[in-house]
Enzyme design. Structure first.
Site, PDB file in Angstrom:
ATOM      1  N   GLU A   1       0.911  -1.058   0.038  1.00  0.00           N
ATOM      2  CA  GLU A   1      -0.069   0.038  -0.169  1.00  0.00           C
ATOM      3  C   GLU A   1       0.938   1.215   0.009  1.00  0.00           C
ATOM      4  O   GLU A   1       0.689   2.195  -0.672  1.00  0.00           O
ATOM      5  CB  GLU A   1      -0.863  -0.027   1.115  1.00  0.00           C
ATOM      6  CG  GLU A   1      -2.085  -0.825   1.135  1.00  0.00           C
ATOM      7  CD  GLU A   1      -3.037  -0.742  -0.340  1.00  0.00           C
ATOM      8  OE1 GLU A   1      -3.019   0.542  -0.413  1.00  0.00           O
ATOM      9  OE2 GLU A   1      -3.933  -1.487  -0.330  1.00  0.00           O
TER      10      GLU A   1
ATOM     11  N   GLN B   1       1.073   7.047  -5.291  1.00  0.00           N
ATOM     12  CA  GLN B   1       1.889   7.549  -6.458  1.00  0.00           C
ATOM     13  C   GLN B   1       2.773   6.840  -7.156  1.00  0.00           C
ATOM     14  O   GLN B   1       3.701   7.429  -7.902  1.00  0.00           O
ATOM     15  CB  GLN B   1       2.657   8.801  -5.875  1.00  0.00           C
ATOM     16  CG  GLN B   1       1.837  10.146  -5.334  1.00  0.00           C
ATOM     17  CD  GLN B   1       1.820  10.618  -4.119  1.00  0.00           C
ATOM     18  OE1 GLN B   1       2.503   9.924  -3.109  1.00  0.00           O
ATOM     19  NE2 GLN B   1       1.533  11.710  -3.966  1.00  0.00           N
ATOM     20  N   THR B   2       2.708   5.838  -7.382  1.00  0.00           N
ATOM     21  CA  THR B   2       3.565   4.595  -8.101  1.00  0.00           C
ATOM     22  C   THR B   2       2.683   3.753  -8.938  1.00  0.00           C
ATOM     23  O   THR B   2       1.830   3.279  -8.345  1.00  0.00           O
ATOM     24  CB  THR B   2       4.616   4.068  -7.390  1.00  0.00           C
ATOM     25  OG1 THR B   2       5.318   5.189  -6.424  1.00  0.00           O
ATOM     26  CG2 THR B   2       5.799   3.385  -8.062  1.00  0.00           C
TER      27      THR B   2
ATOM     28  N   LEU C   1      12.314   4.597  -6.351  1.00  0.00           N
ATOM     29  CA  LEU C   1      10.679   4.531  -6.080  1.00  0.00           C
ATOM     30  C   LEU C   1      10.338   6.047  -5.543  1.00  0.00           C
ATOM     31  O   LEU C   1       8.985   6.700  -5.849  1.00  0.00           O
ATOM     32  CB  LEU C   1      10.310   3.894  -4.920  1.00  0.00           C
ATOM     33  CG  LEU C   1       9.943   2.607  -5.094  1.00  0.00           C
ATOM     34  CD1 LEU C   1       9.269   1.780  -3.953  1.00  0.00           C
ATOM     35  CD2 LEU C   1       8.577   2.488  -6.127  1.00  0.00           C
TER      36      LEU C   1
ATOM     37  N   TYR D   1       9.887   9.848  -3.331  1.00  0.00           N
ATOM     38  CA  TYR D   1       9.418  10.000  -2.023  1.00  0.00           C
ATOM     39  C   TYR D   1      10.011   9.251  -0.849  1.00  0.00           C
ATOM     40  O   TYR D   1       9.066   8.297   0.004  1.00  0.00           O
ATOM     41  CB  TYR D   1       7.680   9.614  -2.169  1.00  0.00           C
ATOM     42  CG  TYR D   1       7.013  10.548  -3.048  1.00  0.00           C
ATOM     43  CD1 TYR D   1       6.262  11.837  -2.796  1.00  0.00           C
ATOM     44  CD2 TYR D   1       6.922   9.924  -4.421  1.00  0.00           C
ATOM     45  CE1 TYR D   1       5.922  12.477  -3.878  1.00  0.00           C
ATOM     46  CE2 TYR D   1       6.115  10.658  -5.270  1.00  0.00           C
ATOM     47  CZ  TYR D   1       5.831  12.033  -5.250  1.00  0.00           C
ATOM     48  OH  TYR D   1       5.010  12.801  -6.067  1.00  0.00           O
TER      49      TYR D   1
ATOM     50  N   TYR E   1      -5.830   6.529   4.722  1.00  0.00           N
ATOM     51  CA  TYR E   1      -6.112   5.635   3.746  1.00  0.00           C
ATOM     52  C   TYR E   1      -5.450   4.280   4.155  1.00  0.00           C
ATOM     53  O   TYR E   1      -6.099   3.323   3.957  1.00  0.00           O
ATOM     54  CB  TYR E   1      -5.364   6.290   2.450  1.00  0.00           C
ATOM     55  CG  TYR E   1      -5.241   5.234   1.355  1.00  0.00           C
ATOM     56  CD1 TYR E   1      -6.338   4.690   0.699  1.00  0.00           C
ATOM     57  CD2 TYR E   1      -4.063   4.557   1.142  1.00  0.00           C
ATOM     58  CE1 TYR E   1      -6.411   3.636  -0.218  1.00  0.00           C
ATOM     59  CE2 TYR E   1      -4.053   3.486   0.453  1.00  0.00           C
ATOM     60  CZ  TYR E   1      -4.960   3.109  -0.503  1.00  0.00           C
ATOM     61  OH  TYR E   1      -4.762   2.047  -1.335  1.00  0.00           O
TER      62      TYR E   1
ATOM     63  N   ASP F   1      -8.639   6.798  -1.632  1.00  0.00           N
ATOM     64  CA  ASP F   1      -7.413   7.374  -2.304  1.00  0.00           C
ATOM     65  C   ASP F   1      -7.881   8.067  -3.519  1.00  0.00           C
ATOM     66  O   ASP F   1      -9.096   8.249  -3.578  1.00  0.00           O
ATOM     67  CB  ASP F   1      -6.489   6.341  -2.578  1.00  0.00           C
ATOM     68  CG  ASP F   1      -6.910   5.309  -3.680  1.00  0.00           C
ATOM     69  OD1 ASP F   1      -8.133   5.540  -4.035  1.00  0.00           O
ATOM     70  OD2 ASP F   1      -6.199   4.671  -4.022  1.00  0.00           O
TER      71      ASP F   1
END
Ligand code: SF4
Length: 328
Positions: free
Chosen positions: A32, A37-38, A75, A77, A115, A133
């Site tokens: 999760e 964002q990926t 990845l 972030y 979330y 989300d």
């Protein structure tokens, strides 16, 4: 009821993803966080590599931060990786190396917001918490013709409250079905596949021919642009890198020397300085417009010098991916 139609569709059509095969809270948590964002395709390799490196929460808690960042490298972030690491330590100290089960307890862990807490507690323990989300916001907005700006927190809170009253007993499957519908059918940017949607009968915007008016989104803030010079500095077949600050953007990651002006380079004993390329790296709130130079020094200056082989052991910020080709 649209919820039942959605669940029936999900049970038939869901993609076979590794974290869906054997429901383990640790695995669901990692997937999760990685999926935020990926894209799914990009996450699968990282997911397998992560679990091979850190097969349990305890193994993760005992790992060094550099090892954790290295495994996350690419990845983006990176705070997500740091928070997973902190949370793993917290779980070892407070929950015997397990993730807590309830939504409320999960919210106490670093990096776990509404979330993620809802996703884990519903998928692993069937708690009736809706996970909201971007995909779910889009589906909900179209389904109910929601005229509120979905980028606002108060809209997200409102949607969660509404969905919490609509969520069926199979809460984990329902949350995943909403996300799956948003990812594969009720797609953003004009690509919706309403003709194959299992809940089109209940969808208000579809029935009224207005799906392109939803979701309502406010204007995004413009990104700040920063022009940076990047120096691939070499001397005696070694390259100069440095660790970034422990606070702020790309904290604790490594990078090639770079700066907004050119103060650093003017103080060095240079043999050659050649322009190599330009590129742009985009963060959520800022753009780095990079000018890359390959610089050779006569004598090594102070700093961390590494060979090409040693470089691969450091977690280098992905903003510098394009620069690696000059390390030969
Ligand atoms: S009918 Fe179209 S707009 Fe409505 S939920 Fe399905 S895919 Fe989305």
């Amino acid at each position: 009821m649209w919820q039942e139609q959605l669940l029936a569709w999900y049970n038939q059509e869901k993609r076979d993803l590794p974290w869906r095969r054997n429901i383990d809270p640790y695995h669901v948590w990692i997937s999760e966080i990685m999926l935020q964002q990926t894209r799914v395709e990009a996450v699968i390799d990282y997911y397998h590599r992560w679990l091979a490196h850190f097969p349990s929460i305890e193994a993760l808690a005992n790992a060094d931060e550099m090892e954790v960042l290295k495994c996350w490298e690419g990845l983006g972030y990176y705070n997500r990786a740091r928070n997973i690491h902190k949370s793993a330590k917290y779980c070892v100290n407070h929950y015997n190396g397990e993730l807590p089960k309830s939504y409320e307890e999960l919210l106490e862990l670093p990096g776990i917001g509404s979330y993620t807490a809802a996703a884990i507690s519903s998928i692993c323990h069937n708690e009736k918490q809706s996970a909201v989300d971007g995909n779910v916001l889009r589906v909900y907005s179209r389904l109910f013709m929601l005229d509120e700006d979905i980028s606002k927190q108060k809209t997200k809170d409102y949607v969660k409250k509404q969905l919490d009253t609509l969520i069926p007993d199979a809460s984990g499957d329902f949350n995943q079905a909403m996300m799956e519908l948003g990812a594969c059918v009720c797609i953003g940017n004009g690509a919706s596949r309403c003709n194959i949607c299992p809940i089109s009968d209940a969808c208000l915007s579809y029935q009224k021919g207005k799906i392109y008016e939803y979701p309502v989104k406010g204007k995004k803030k413009e990104r700040r642009i920063e022009h940076r010079n990047v120096y691939i500095v070499k001397c005696n077949s070694r390259y100069l890198i440095r660790k970034r600050d422990s606070k702020g953007l790309l904290a604790n990651l490594y990078e090639f020397y770079n700066e907004v002006g050119n103060d650093w380079i003017s103080g060095q004993n240079i043999i050659s300085n050649e322009y190599a390329q330009s590129y742009v790296h985009v963060f959520s709130h800022i753009e780095w417009h990079m000018q890359v130079y390959v610089v050779e020094l006569q004598h090594p200056c102070d700093g961390l010098w590494v060979s090409k082989e040693e470089l691969s052991m450091y977690p280098i910020a992905s903003a510098f991916d394009s620069c690696r080709q000059y390390v030969i």
